[in-house]
Design a protein around this motif. Structure first.
Motif, PDB file in Angstrom:
ATOM      1  N   UNK A 290       0.758  -0.958   0.129  1.00 63.71           N
ATOM      2  CA  UNK A 290      -0.038  -0.404   0.153  1.00 63.71           C
ATOM      3  C   UNK A 290       1.107   0.639  -0.298  1.00 63.71           C
ATOM      4  N   UNK A 291       0.434   2.099  -0.397  1.00 63.06           N
ATOM      5  CA  UNK A 291       1.118   4.024  -0.396  1.00 63.06           C
ATOM      6  C   UNK A 291       1.946   4.099   0.990  1.00 63.06           C
ATOM      7  N   UNK A 292       1.085   3.430   2.155  1.00 64.72           N
ATOM      8  CA  UNK A 292       1.464   4.296   3.329  1.00 64.72           C
ATOM      9  C   UNK A 292       2.487   3.123   3.741  1.00 64.72           C
ATOM     10  N   UNK A 293       2.104   1.270   3.135  1.00 62.13           N
ATOM     11  CA  UNK A 293       3.484   0.635   3.921  1.00 62.13           C
ATOM     12  C   UNK A 293       4.634   1.195   2.908  1.00 62.13           C
ATOM     13  N   UNK A 294       4.308   1.885   1.073  1.00 62.14           N
ATOM     14  CA  UNK A 294       5.345   1.893   0.399  1.00 62.14           C
ATOM     15  C   UNK A 294       6.334   3.297   1.666  1.00 62.14           C
ATOM     16  N   UNK A 295       5.402   4.198   1.772  1.00 60.12           N
ATOM     17  CA  UNK A 295       6.226   5.312   2.165  1.00 60.12           C
ATOM     18  C   UNK A 295       7.283   4.913   3.823  1.00 60.12           C
ATOM     19  N   UNK A 296       6.108   3.951   4.509  1.00 56.51           N
ATOM     20  CA  UNK A 296       7.139   2.923   5.773  1.00 56.51           C
ATOM     21  C   UNK A 296       8.772   2.760   5.233  1.00 56.51           C
ATOM     22  N   UNK A 297       8.644   1.835   4.543  1.00 59.19           N
ATOM     23  CA  UNK A 297       9.631   0.608   3.734  1.00 59.19           C
ATOM     24  C   UNK A 297      10.597   2.164   3.528  1.00 59.19           C
ATOM     25  N   UNK A 298       9.877   3.397   2.676  1.00 61.79           N
ATOM     26  CA  UNK A 298      11.336   4.106   2.143  1.00 61.79           C
ATOM     27  C   UNK A 298      12.133   4.633   3.394  1.00 61.79           C
ATOM     28  N   UNK A 299      11.673   5.168   4.603  1.00 59.97           N
ATOM     29  CA  UNK A 299      11.814   5.607   5.467  1.00 59.97           C
ATOM     30  C   UNK A 299      12.690   4.342   6.730  1.00 59.97           C
ATOM     31  N   UNK A 300      12.384   2.975   6.686  1.00 57.29           N
ATOM     32  CA  UNK A 300      13.017   1.816   7.040  1.00 57.29           C
ATOM     33  C   UNK A 300      14.477   1.473   6.648  1.00 57.29           C
ATOM     34  N   UNK A 301      14.266   1.287   5.158  1.00 60.52           N
ATOM     35  CA  UNK A 301      15.390   0.863   4.464  1.00 60.52           C
ATOM     36  C   UNK A 301      16.348   1.770   4.317  1.00 60.52           C
ATOM     37  N   UNK A 302      16.379   2.900   4.966  1.00 62.15           N
ATOM     38  CA  UNK A 302      17.721   3.994   5.575  1.00 62.15           C
ATOM     39  C   UNK A 302      18.291   3.280   6.536  1.00 62.15           C
ATOM     40  N   UNK A 303      17.064   2.762   7.552  1.00 62.20           N
ATOM     41  CA  UNK A 303      18.617   2.784   8.903  1.00 62.20           C
ATOM     42  C   UNK A 303      18.820   1.010   8.415  1.00 62.20           C
ATOM     43  N   UNK A 304      19.309   0.454   7.054  1.00 65.60           N
ATOM     44  CA  UNK A 304      19.808  -0.861   7.366  1.00 65.60           C
ATOM     45  C   UNK A 304      21.140  -0.751   7.784  1.00 65.60           C
ATOM     46  N   UNK A 305      21.558  -0.253   7.334  1.00 65.60           N
ATOM     47  CA  UNK A 305      22.901   0.244   7.820  1.00 65.60           C
ATOM     48  C   UNK A 305      23.523   1.223   9.146  1.00 65.60           C
ATOM     49  N   UNK A 306      23.069   0.983  10.305  1.00 68.99           N
ATOM     50  CA  UNK A 306      22.458   1.834  11.303  1.00 68.99           C
ATOM     51  C   UNK A 306      24.023   1.233  11.965  1.00 68.99           C
ATOM     52  N   UNK A 307      23.117   0.023  12.193  1.00 63.06           N
ATOM     53  CA  UNK A 307      24.988  -0.999  13.206  1.00 63.06           C
ATOM     54  C   UNK A 307      25.905  -0.273  12.958  1.00 63.06           C
ATOM     55  N   UNK A 308      25.883  -0.419  12.180  1.00 65.12           N
ATOM     56  CA  UNK A 308      27.776   0.572  12.219  1.00 65.12           C
ATOM     57  C   UNK A 308      28.115   1.473  12.272  1.00 65.12           C
ATOM     58  N   UNK A 309      27.551   2.254  13.464  1.00 60.00           N
ATOM     59  CA  UNK A 309      28.374   3.022  14.096  1.00 60.00           C
ATOM     60  C   UNK A 309      28.806   2.322  15.626  1.00 60.00           C
ATOM     61  N   UNK A 310      28.891   0.846  15.294  1.00 63.04           N
ATOM     62  CA  UNK A 310      29.721   0.020  16.037  1.00 63.04           C
ATOM     63  C   UNK A 310      30.535  -0.104  15.923  1.00 63.04           C
TER      64      UNK A 310
END
Length: 455
Positions: free
Chosen positions: A297-317
């Protein structure tokens, strides 16, 4: 009192003496290290307190050949302490368990006592302390962000805006710990921070940035003073945070942070790597399009768009020397790099915000493979969430077509050939079919983002 505590676990008094001497010469963040000692696993278990230590340095062979593994297991799996950094030391590399590099031990560095020097030991310790500091700062920033977003309508306006400043300062410092930043905050022309009775002297900071929003019919002016020019995406992050606060007052119920704001957060973290902060832009756009094609859905697409940006956030460690190594990682370095999936999950999993909840799952699973040979848990097929399978394709295709510190970009034809060779192995076959049917659009997304960055 020193903030950074280091626990040495070793059954040799000589090793303790040598390490204490080396560590006593380290001054980190203008603080000396506080050093505590344990002389084996049982001694360690009596004194260890979860999340008390920035770093635990443990020998492998003590009472038993795997006492060091028991120490690690106690920290990670009995105490569920994912924040403390762990260095495994050994003079007996032949006794390292054969599955050490493939199982979820979550070790952050290795020291071979036979090969290391005082200088390399110091570098390792400083690197571990830096990643510990970054993880703590990011956790604090995430908690603060959630508090601001969820409680904004009920918070006192002055308290909210002052919290926003400290949130901004924490996030911008993730990328540049030497950045000096102060603020003046005005509501309807009257200064609320710093308090009116405090004299403000910002003239020593050469750069000023002004942001304006309206909250509950109050005109807010947010002035930042910085020791260097802010990058475009850093300033965009500040503006986006303030706009999200403004929106939270309007929507109130069920508000979640905007996907574009999450993109700004991710770019701040990603910019620590020498790849590029733009990596998250391209991955998010590719994932967004693939999510549309897969029927979300358009709402889920928007959610995936943002959440995808967090895929490598663990590289901070992940230590800089591994993150930016201009060559292929060896087995031990790769084992450490793999931990970014678990670190990212731990950073995000307790959030009440939907975009961070999905980001936690994607961070954990985006290196799992369709055939079950991925990491960290060897999930296969539809055991891997569809959103994670989508982001994996976006992540790999983007990475292959871009320059990296360890290799030049692949020709487009070679990258496409690889994606298809990995159909049913690394990637979901159905998603690769969608990828092939709309190949021209995927290529165009990458090219358009490159053109944007060049301009």
């Amino acid at each position: 009192m020193p903030h950074y505590k280091v626990l040495i676990v070793d059954d040799s008094k000589t090793v303790h003496t040598e390490l204490k001497s080396i560590l006593s010469e380290i001054n980190f963040e203008s603080e000396d290290l506080e050093i505590e000692q344990a002389y084996g696993y049982e001694d360690f278990r009596k004194i260890f307190v979860p999340e008390k230590y920035a770093l635990v340095m443990t020998d492998l062979v003590m009472e038993k050949d795997d006492s060091g593994i028991e120490v690690i297991n106690h920290i990670r799996h009995i105490c569920n302490d994912s924040r403390t950094r762990i260095v495994l030391m050994t003079a007996n590399p032949e006794k390292i368990p054969p599955d050490l590099l493939t199982r979820d031990y979550d070790i952050n560095a290795y020291i071979d006592k036979n090969k290391t020097s005082d200088f390399m030991t110091k570098l390792t310790v400083i690197s571990m302390l830096k990643t510990y500091k970054d993880i703590c700062s990011l956790e604090k920033a995430m908690t603060s962000l959630e508090k601001i977003v969820k409680e904004a309508p009920e918070m006192n306006l002055s308290e909210l805006l002052i919290n926003a400043f400290f949130q901004i300062r924490t996030f911008l410092s993730l990328r540049d710990s030497k950045l000096n930043i102060t603020s003046e905050i005005f509501v309807n022309g009257e200064r609320i921070f710093p308090p009116k009775n405090i004299r403000v002297e910002n003239h020593y900071l050469p750069n000023q940035y002004n942001y304006k929003i309206n909250i509950k019919h109050n005109a807010v002016k947010f002035s930042l003073y910085t020791s260097r020019d802010l990058k475009a995406f850093e300033s965009a992050y500040v503006n986006s945070l303030l706009k999200n606060i403004e929106s939270a007052f309007v929507q109130k119920e069920g508000f979640d942070v905007e996907d574009e704001f999450v993109l700004m957060i991710s770019k701040l973290v990603e910019a620590r790597s020498e790849e590029t902060g733009e990596h998250v832009n391209r991955v998010s756009e590719i994932a967004k399009f693939l999510a549309q094609l897969s029927g979300h859905s358009s709402r889920d697409v928007k959610l995936i768009h943002g959440a995808a940006a967090l895929h490598d956030i663990g590289k901070v460690g992940i230590p800089d020397y591994i993150l930016n190594k201009p060559a292929k990682l060896d087995d031990k370095e790769f084992a450490i790099m793999k931990e970014h999936t678990l670190i990212g999950f731990e950073l995000l999993r307790n959030s009440s915000l939907k975009i961070f909840q999905l980001g936690a799952v994607i961070a954990l699973e985006h290196h799992e493979r369709w055939d079950g040979t991925g990491y960290p848990y060897g999930l296969e097929g539809e055991q891997i969430t569809l959103e994670s399978r989508i982001v994996q394709i976006a992540d790999v295709f983007e990475a292959l077509t871009q320059d990296r510190c360890y290799r030049p970009p692949w020709p487009l034809e070679k990258a496409i050939e690889y994606m298809n060779d990995m159909k049913g192995k690394q990637f979901d076959p159905w998603l690769i079919e969608l990828f092939n049917k709309h190949l021209r659009e995927f290529v165009q997304i990458v090219q358009d983002k490159q053109d944007e960055e060049a301009n």
